[in-house]
Structures are given as C-alpha cells and as structure tokens.
Design an enzyme around this catalytic site. Structure first.
Site: not given
Length: 116
Positions: A9, A11-13
């Site tokens: 993903n 958007r996931c750090s």
C-alpha cells in the site's frame, strides 16, 4: 536472483519502508497494490499457510471497518474472515512479502529479510 512479491500500500509508511529495504537488497520485486488488485481467497489462504497464522491474525483489528463489521466475534469462521478481507482489503495487514515459498509481514520492515 530472488523474486519477491510484495503486497503493498503506497500510502503506508511501513509498506514504503519495506519496499525501500527490498530495493536495497538487489532483488526482483513484483508489487501488488492489494487495495486495487484484491487477492483471491486462494491467495489469502496460501499467505496464511506460509505465515502459519489464522485469518484474524492477518487482519488490522484496529480499523474502523473491523469494528463496524463485528469481526471480533469469536463465532465467525475462517471463511467469513477471509471473505471480509476480500470485501474490505483495507483490513489485510501490510506489507506482506513472499519469496522462496515463504512469507513475512513487514512489521517491522526488517522481518522480510528472513525470507530472502
């Protein structure tokens, strides 16, 4: 050269950190943006088998959708939990790396190094 499939993903750090770590390892990476290309129930079962965990252990239990769908109910079957992950892929823990017939959840990102 090892090929790693990364359920990612962007958007996931943690997912981004895991991707960067894998890129630094000089491996071939097959990125699956699982929110856009949802894994099948067979894919999820295979991941669960490689991780040797239950469906609930692969779920993000703090997500609002987990609570809204009452997925904490201990009477739900594995099949119901897998279907919930397919219908709401946001519930799938991330990132997941697969290589050499093994899988690892990149939390922390260094976990994925064990399967290379």
């Amino acid at each position: 050269m090892t090929t790693v499939t990364l359920y990612h993903n962007p958007r996931c750090s943690k997912s981004r950190q895991t991707l960067a770590l894998l890129e630094a390892q000089n491996v071939q990476i097959d990125i699956v943006e699982y929110l856009k290309n949802v894994p099948s129930s067979d894919d999820i079962r295979a991941i669960l088998a490689m991780l040797a965990i239950s469906p609930r252990e692969l779920m993000r239990t703090k997500e609002t959708e987990y609570k809204e769908q009452n997925l904490g109910d201990v009477n739900l079957t594995d099949e119901q939990l897998i279907n919930a992950m397919i219908n709401t892929p946001k519930l799938i823990e991330r990132p997941i790396a697969i290589a050499n017939g093994k899988a690892a959840v990149g939390r922390p990102p260094e976990n994925v190094l064990a399967i290379l």
